[in-house]
Scaffold this motif. Structure first.
Motif, PDB file in Angstrom:
ATOM      1  N   THR A  67     -17.921 -29.165 -18.321  1.00 49.23           N
ATOM      2  CA  THR A  67     -17.613 -30.548 -18.696  1.00 49.23           C
ATOM      3  C   THR A  67     -18.274 -31.502 -17.713  1.00 49.23           C
ATOM      4  N   GLN A  68     -19.047 -32.427 -18.233  1.00 54.80           N
ATOM      5  CA  GLN A  68     -19.649 -33.477 -17.411  1.00 54.80           C
ATOM      6  C   GLN A  68     -18.850 -34.763 -17.631  1.00 54.80           C
ATOM      7  N   GLU A  69     -18.475 -35.408 -16.553  1.00 59.06           N
ATOM      8  CA  GLU A  69     -17.711 -36.643 -16.649  1.00 59.06           C
ATOM      9  C   GLU A  69     -18.455 -37.775 -15.956  1.00 59.06           C
ATOM     10  N   LEU A  70     -18.289 -38.977 -16.501  1.00 60.62           N
ATOM     11  CA  LEU A  70     -18.834 -40.180 -15.887  1.00 60.62           C
ATOM     12  C   LEU A  70     -17.666 -41.136 -15.664  1.00 60.62           C
ATOM     13  N   ARG A  71     -17.360 -41.386 -14.404  1.00 56.31           N
ATOM     14  CA  ARG A  71     -16.253 -42.287 -14.070  1.00 56.31           C
ATOM     15  C   ARG A  71     -16.825 -43.556 -13.452  1.00 56.31           C
ATOM     16  N   VAL A  72     -16.451 -44.691 -14.028  1.00 55.57           N
ATOM     17  CA  VAL A  72     -16.980 -45.973 -13.569  1.00 55.57           C
ATOM     18  C   VAL A  72     -15.834 -46.972 -13.448  1.00 55.57           C
ATOM     19  N   ARG A  73     -15.875 -47.725 -12.394  1.00 56.10           N
ATOM     20  CA  ARG A  73     -14.920 -48.815 -12.227  1.00 56.10           C
ATOM     21  C   ARG A  73     -15.693 -50.078 -11.922  1.00 56.10           C
ATOM     22  N   TRP A  74     -15.485 -51.127 -12.735  1.00 49.92           N
ATOM     23  CA  TRP A  74     -16.194 -52.370 -12.496  1.00 49.92           C
ATOM     24  C   TRP A  74     -15.246 -53.547 -12.492  1.00 49.92           C
ATOM     25  N   THR A  75     -15.718 -54.654 -11.989  1.00 52.86           N
ATOM     26  CA  THR A  75     -14.970 -55.905 -12.012  1.00 52.86           C
ATOM     27  C   THR A  75     -15.804 -56.951 -12.730  1.00 52.86           C
ATOM     28  N   CYS A  76     -15.113 -57.882 -13.387  1.00 54.72           N
ATOM     29  CA  CYS A  76     -15.771 -58.988 -14.063  1.00 54.72           C
ATOM     30  C   CYS A  76     -15.534 -60.277 -13.281  1.00 54.72           C
ATOM     31  N   PHE A  77     -16.345 -61.279 -13.559  1.00 53.73           N
ATOM     32  CA  PHE A  77     -16.151 -62.559 -12.894  1.00 53.73           C
ATOM     33  C   PHE A  77     -14.757 -63.110 -13.193  1.00 53.73           C
ATOM     34  N   SER A  78     -14.261 -62.847 -14.400  1.00 56.04           N
ATOM     35  CA  SER A  78     -12.924 -63.330 -14.760  1.00 56.04           C
ATOM     36  C   SER A  78     -11.849 -62.633 -13.935  1.00 56.04           C
ATOM     37  N   ASP A  79     -12.072 -61.350 -13.558  1.00 59.95           N
ATOM     38  CA  ASP A  79     -11.100 -60.635 -12.726  1.00 59.95           C
ATOM     39  C   ASP A  79     -10.930 -61.332 -11.385  1.00 59.95           C
ATOM     40  N   VAL A  80     -12.045 -61.749 -10.810  1.00 54.65           N
ATOM     41  CA  VAL A  80     -12.006 -62.413  -9.501  1.00 54.65           C
ATOM     42  C   VAL A  80     -11.237 -63.712  -9.598  1.00 54.65           C
ATOM     43  N   ARG A  81     -11.488 -64.476 -10.651  1.00 55.51           N
ATOM     44  CA  ARG A  81     -10.798 -65.757 -10.813  1.00 55.51           C
ATOM     45  C   ARG A  81      -9.305 -65.551 -11.086  1.00 55.51           C
ATOM     46  N   GLN A  82      -8.964 -64.518 -11.859  1.00 52.54           N
ATOM     47  CA  GLN A  82      -7.555 -64.229 -12.137  1.00 52.54           C
ATOM     48  C   GLN A  82      -6.828 -63.834 -10.863  1.00 52.54           C
ATOM     49  N   GLN A  83      -7.483 -63.056 -10.010  1.00 52.10           N
ATOM     50  CA  GLN A  83      -6.854 -62.669  -8.751  1.00 52.10           C
ATOM     51  C   GLN A  83      -6.605 -63.888  -7.873  1.00 52.10           C
ATOM     52  N   GLU A  84      -7.544 -64.835  -7.888  1.00 50.55           N
ATOM     53  CA  GLU A  84      -7.361 -66.047  -7.101  1.00 50.55           C
ATOM     54  C   GLU A  84      -6.184 -66.862  -7.620  1.00 50.55           C
ATOM     55  N   ARG A  85      -6.054 -66.948  -8.947  1.00 47.21           N
ATOM     56  CA  ARG A  85      -4.930 -67.692  -9.516  1.00 47.21           C
ATOM     57  C   ARG A  85      -3.616 -66.991  -9.248  1.00 47.21           C
ATOM     58  N   ALA A  86      -3.615 -65.652  -9.322  1.00 42.43           N
ATOM     59  CA  ALA A  86      -2.384 -64.893  -9.118  1.00 42.43           C
ATOM     60  C   ALA A  86      -1.853 -65.057  -7.705  1.00 42.43           C
ATOM     61  N   GLN A  87      -2.755 -65.249  -6.744  1.00 41.77           N
ATOM     62  CA  GLN A  87      -2.323 -65.432  -5.366  1.00 41.77           C
ATOM     63  C   GLN A  87      -1.603 -66.762  -5.176  1.00 41.77           C
ATOM     64  N   LYS A  88      -1.841 -67.718  -6.070  1.00 45.64           N
ATOM     65  CA  LYS A  88      -1.241 -69.042  -5.944  1.00 45.64           C
ATOM     66  C   LYS A  88       0.124 -69.122  -6.621  1.00 45.64           C
ATOM     67  N   GLN A  89       0.291 -68.455  -7.760  1.00 40.78           N
ATOM     68  CA  GLN A  89       1.558 -68.551  -8.473  1.00 40.78           C
ATOM     69  C   GLN A  89       1.711 -67.393  -9.457  1.00 40.78           C
ATOM     70  N   LEU A  90       2.974 -67.071  -9.761  1.00 41.89           N
ATOM     71  CA  LEU A  90       3.246 -66.038 -10.755  1.00 41.89           C
ATOM     72  C   LEU A  90       2.915 -66.573 -12.145  1.00 41.89           C
ATOM     73  N   PRO A  91       2.285 -65.761 -12.999  1.00 42.01           N
ATOM     74  CA  PRO A  91       1.956 -66.251 -14.335  1.00 42.01           C
ATOM     75  C   PRO A  91       3.183 -66.419 -15.212  1.00 42.01           C
ATOM     76  N   HIS A  92       4.276 -65.740 -14.901  1.00 45.18           N
ATOM     77  CA  HIS A  92       5.499 -65.834 -15.691  1.00 45.18           C
ATOM     78  C   HIS A  92       6.692 -65.848 -14.736  1.00 45.18           C
ATOM     79  N   ARG A  93       7.650 -66.704 -15.026  1.00 46.19           N
ATOM     80  CA  ARG A  93       8.812 -66.833 -14.152  1.00 46.19           C
ATOM     81  C   ARG A  93       9.800 -65.712 -14.403  1.00 46.19           C
ATOM     82  N   LEU A  94      10.294 -65.131 -13.331  1.00 45.84           N
ATOM     83  CA  LEU A  94      11.344 -64.128 -13.427  1.00 45.84           C
ATOM     84  C   LEU A  94      12.693 -64.823 -13.515  1.00 45.84           C
ATOM     85  N   PRO A  95      13.666 -64.229 -14.206  1.00 44.09           N
ATOM     86  CA  PRO A  95      15.000 -64.840 -14.276  1.00 44.09           C
ATOM     87  C   PRO A  95      15.703 -64.770 -12.925  1.00 44.09           C
TER      88      PRO A  95
END
Length: 262
Positions: A67-95
């Protein structure tokens, strides 16, 4: 718009990794395989879609591999921006805790109604690791859970995972290099934290005493004790769990024992 474009290739490996030796964070498998990160980076960065074929990156160092496997992990520009936003505030409020029953509904500490739309994230009660961490980061799984409309996760675990707290197999956390060499409770920590970041509530459910598939009438896991674990062990397990997670803002309840049966 570059938001949906591939920004970088953090891991790419081609070879025979069925034995679990090829994991994110280890650039080259010394046994059989090769690093193809640069080749895939040149092919994919800047594109919105990048179809890949295993045969195009077959590892010459694995001539006898079935069995030959190809494992790849990538990031998108949107991932970087989402991480920056997540550091500032939670996307959904917990009760606000504690939650309580008021008639036929659940309300928070201020009497506001809380609705659960839930799903199970299993695995820890079977092999001491949350399912899916071999193919995706815990943060990505938590994001998917929220994106699908769920705000509540039943996280199942075994007494063995808590009391023995074994070192997890690297292959089972292959997409989460920060968990390589870590223990079962560290995996729970990571799952709870990832869900908290997405504003997802957690219900900790003691599914089994011994780690394994649930359930049948002869597995010896129907009650809160068996030949291997005593009732006192079970109580100790819950002491560990509640002390470790009771203060987390997204842990709102527990399931003392799944499906009690003779």
């Amino acid at each position: 718009d570059l938001d949906d474009s591939i920004a970088g290739i953090s891991y790419a490996f081609s070879g025979n990794s069925s034995d679990g030796s090829a994991v994110c964070g280890r650039e080259v498998d010394a046994v059989c395989g090769m690093n193809v990160q640069e080749a895939i980076r040149n092919k994919c960065v800047g594109l919105r879609r990048c179809p890949l074929k295993v045969k195009d990156f077959a590892a010459e160092s694995c001539p006898n591999a079935t069995t030959q496997e190809l494992r790849v992990r990538w990031t998108c520009f949107s991932d970087v921006r989402q991480q920056e936003r997540a550091q500032k505030q939670l996307p959904h409020r917990l009760p606000d805790k504690p939650l309580r029953a008021q008639g036929s509904v659940i309300v928070d500490a201020f009497g506001e109604r809380v609705r659960f739309t839930g799903v199970t994230w299993g695995g820890l009660h079977i092999n001491n690791v949350l399912s899916g961490l071999d193919v995706a980061p815990a943060s990505s799984i938590a994001k998917l859970i929220r994106r699908l409309g769920f705000n509540f996760v039943r996280l199942t675990f075994s007494a063995e995972a808590v009391l023995q707290n074994p070192v997890v197999e690297d292959r089972r956390v292959a997409a989460n290099p920060q968990l390589l060499g870590r223990r079962a409770l560290d995996v729970i920590d990571a799952g709870v934290a990832a869900l908290e970041q997405e504003g997802v509530m957690v219900w900790l459910d003691n599914h089994m005493l011994e780690s394994g598939w649930c359930c049948d009438g002869h597995d010896g896991n129907g009650l809160w004790f068996n030949g291997r674990y005593t009732a006192e062990d079970w109580i100790q397990m819950w002491q560990i769990v509640t002390q470790r997670y009771g203060g987390r803002p997204n842990v709102v309840g527990v399931g003392l024992k799944n499906e009690p049966r003779p």
